[in-house]
Scaffold this active site. Structure first.
Site, PDB file in Angstrom:
ATOM      1  CD  GLU A 264      28.908   4.272  33.316  1.00  0.00           C
ATOM      2  OE1 GLU A 264      29.236   3.394  34.136  1.00  0.00           O
ATOM      3  OE2 GLU A 264      29.548   5.315  33.130  1.00  0.00           O
ATOM      4  CB  CYS A 301      32.331   2.316  35.492  1.00  0.00           C
ATOM      5  SG  CYS A 301      32.878   3.563  34.350  1.00  0.00           S
TER       6      CYS A 301
END
Lengths: 527, 527
Positions: A264, A301
């Site tokens: 990720e 994020c």
């Protein structure tokens, strides 16, 4: 209590010569503990031990693994205040965040424990034999998910607990039946060791094989590289930068036996603001986004790094209010001087690009490692021409892109790299009439949000945390929620296998009472 | 009826200068039709058209896509005898096999049509909002599987219909909502074009967008490479050799945006024969395996190329009867002179290795392109030392490995590459007492078979056709059965999305009546 050593299964080991310390960004000094890097020899021992543990651990029942996961959660709770203190001393994050993240970590472990106790996740499927079928008999076939093998987990810098040592990747891999080797994040080595000690205690208390979990220290990239290349390692979980994730992906895919990597990675999380919504509520949204951009020093994020709108009064109001509001917010400490340094450098690079204007910039003095928030502004044509402007600036920074019209807005969206999230701020009628915009955005993201902010990743089954490359290395999986277990399993078929030797999940009697596909129909009954 | 041209969507196109013919291995002559290779320009046009079609096709309902798939099946049936004749003339395979494979192909299309009409495959999940939750409200999140984008499918040499133009990869990708570009197999270009014409007819009859399906000719590797590298292509399906599959995997993972490749590649499908079973039934098993090894000239990916046993009377009997029986079988025609040539070369390489003995070899004269079956024998220690002996010899060839004892047998299994299947021939008591052998085998294969043969891949939900590398490039997926649709979809989350704008699968009213996970519980009810 912190030894600075590696956990090779339940053994503490420190054979290496290289060592390092963590850093307290609030006090701007090194912490005291010394951590010893794992050697090649230790890495090899760890991987072989994990492969040995896999044979036993992969056969544990859902209930046995659930007890292990719940005991990890208990042991993390039992670490008490020491964990919270070390967490804050290595991250600069406040105590409230430490408590929240600990709660999330424990919650994830317990959620996976419930998931595997319930047991339906194995996707059991049974097609019974038809010995008299013409022209050829049909044999008995039964399929379920089984564990892949040892998984290497790279702890994230921005979530020292929830995406780290016993975070989502570890919890999902252990739930699947895979031993885990954590490559501890160097910035959070003490936090990592404390959590590792809790996992090891839980493994011992619940009778798990030695090697089901290991924790290796390293300050550079070599330990991680050796782990990813080790033939006994069968999958990799990573949370971090595009550069780091791509490097591991490339290593893993170049192996003689390629292995799956779920990385990720970066995301700028575009926010599309349509005109009517801004005409009605520009000031409200500007205030909301001032908060979202600066939340946790912008170190999420899902931080909104890109604000896209169409030229007009609404967008001007939004820009003005955002500029006023964002500088009212007190800057906060970043995770580490290196992350702070990268923020300043990447921001400077973005701002020095041609035709980039500064809209708002916090310009009072701040303490060391505190990030000053900034919002910049460019025209859509400029953004389209300059790929540098597409790069993530990790921290409290966002770029407002002013498009000439809806066509240019659509073009900008179509030219975006893959993203974790995409947000649309719009009136409902406007949304209905903007299907081209919605379609374009949907094609570039893993999660689409209507009239909200991308920050805040709920841990629940319907969450998708991932997305098209480079948001993740494989958009077919999620890093958050119980479905993240799917990254670490493969379906496996038994043909004509004796009933009593089948796993419980596939036996005629259905002793676990799980939901199974039997000859094409869902059933919890025995056969 | 065969034009030799490419289908770029519904347009026939032949701009290239390179052309080639297919070959009739039974008659040992070239067939008449001339096929024109796709040019770079045509490849680019095709990929862009597929990306355009994706926008419309990915929004089609399950019922609309099902009608398309069922109409493809109808149109393939309507091709009638011509298809069977071209099939045989391009493959050397008999009419019965052509009919069987056509039936399988049509059956797969209809199975996917049923699967997407039923609709549960999207894995819909809904977590409703909790606006009053403390400390922060929970937003509404809804998740379902959506299509990845245009998929490139490489037709297999050994299944001109069922793993080719409208075979499993194409059927599953179209079912998922992905446009398909077929890189037609050069040996079956005529068969491919006929089937492509059926798909195009079906697309036109059912109102599918132009570009939902294309079929490109090529005799070399360049067209495939260009397709895999094209930025508009989002996934790849391949059935063939390890060399070919790995080359495409490497290309796809090196892209700026890596894309998933599901390659089903080579396998030698080990058969483990335990002593008691052989003591009781060696002759029966030998006869059964003589048939399985030679079935379809050994041109099945599940052909048993490796027979493993422990030294003793039973294994000797098995070897003797197998030797007698296998030479009684009439050789049959291979697919192509190149495949026949490779068979002879690879067999010669295997046989010329040190300490390899020939156990049985059909040595009468045969017609051109007819494969003579051979069984060889080596000791376990020899097999362990020489990796060349692990290579697949595609054709009616098998190698008997005589192990000294159970420990050596286990070592041999642990040293095998990943396999599609593994078979255990054993008495039930013997199986119970051989858990180490079973565990070792299970770890290396995708499907494990008790007292049977690996040939015969049933199309049903419980089939797993894949396995650890190099049996497949990603053991987490299957190439056969309705679950193969999972290769071409990604989960996608909607957050706080207006109910009326959600896909039907996620609407409160559950208009499709599918099974959904609602706040953690399976339900077919509305919310």
């Amino acid at each position: 209590m912190i030894t600075g050593k590696n956990y090779i299964g339940n053994q503490l080991s420190a054979k290496g010569n290289k060592s390092y310390k963590t850093f307290n960004p609030q006090l701007n000094i090194e912490n005291d503990n010394v951590f010893v890097e794992a050697t090649s020899d230790e890495i090899n021992t760890t991987a072989n031990l994990a492969a040995k543990a896999f044979k036993e651990y992969s056969k544990k029942s859902g209930k046995e693994k659930a007890l292990f996961l719940n005991t990890i959660a208990d042991e993390i709770e039992a670490l008490g205040d020491e964990l919270l203190q070390v967490y804050s001393s290595e991250s600069g994050l406040p105590n409230g965040r430490a408590m929240g993240e600990r709660g999330r970590t424990i919650g994830q472990l317990r959620a996976f424990a419930n998931h595997i106790t319930e047991g339906n996740w194995v996707d059991a499927s049974i097609d019974t034999a038809q010995p008299d079928r013409q022209p050829i008999p049909k044999t008995d076939l039964r399929k379920m998910n089984v564990a892949l093998g040892p998984v290497v987990v790279f702890g994230a810098s921005n979530f020292p607990l929830a995406f780290s040592t016993a975070g989502g990747d570890t919890a999902s891999a252990l739930a699947a039946g895979c031993p885990v080797i954590v490559k501890s994040h160097p910035m959070h080595a003490g936090t990592g060791e404390l959590v590792a000690s809790a996992v090891i205690k839980a493994a011992e208390k619940t009778g798990m094989p030695n090697g089901v979990f290991s924790n290796l220290n390293s300050s550079g990239i070599e330990v991680g590289q050796e782990l990813v290349k080790h033939p006994k390692v069968k999958a990799v979980g990573f949370t971090g930068s595009i550069k780091g994730g791509r490097a591991l992906f490339d290593l893993a895919t170049k192996r003689e036996e390629p292995i799956p990597v779920f990385a990720e990675m970066g995301s700028v999380n575009p926010v599309i603001m349509l005109p009517n919504a801004l005409n009605n509520k520009a000031a409200d949204w500007a205030k909301t986004y001032a908060g979202s951009i600066t939340l946790g020093s912008g170190q999420f994020c899902t931080n909104p790094g890109l604000l896209l709108g169409i030229k007009g009064e609404g967008l001007t109001t939004f820009a003005n209010v955002l500029s006023e509001e964002i500088v009212k917010i007190e800057p906060s400490c970043m995770l580490h001087p290196n992350i702070y340094g990268s923020y300043e450098n990447n921001k400077a690079t973005a701002l020095e690009q041609s035709e980039v204007n500064i809209l708002a910039d916090y310009n009072s003095d701040v303490e060391s490692n505190y990030a000053r928030q900034t919002v910049s502004k460019v025209k859509g044509a400029t953004f389209l021409e300059n790929p540098t402007l597409h790069n993530e600036v990790f921290g409290p920074f966002s770029m407002l892109v002013e498009c000439e019209n809806e066509a240019q807005l659509e073009e900008v969206i179509n030219n975006l790299e893959g993203q974790l999230t995409g947000t649309i701020i719009a009136d409902e009628d406007e949304l209905i009439n903007s299907s081209n915009i919605v379609d374009a955005l949907q094609n570039r993201v893993g999660r689409i949000i209507f009239n909200g902010v991308p920050t805040g990743v709920e841990v629940c089954p319907s969450m998708l945390h991932g997305g098209p490359y480079p948001a993740s290395s494989d958009s077919r999986f999620t890093a958050v929620g119980v479905d993240s277990i799917k990254r670490w399993v493969r379906p496996f078929s038994f043909q004509s296998w004796p009933n009593e030797l089948l796993p419980d999940e596939l036996k005629n009697e259905n002793p676990l009472g799980i939901s199974r596909l039997v000859n094409g129909n869902k059933s919890v009954n025995k056969i």
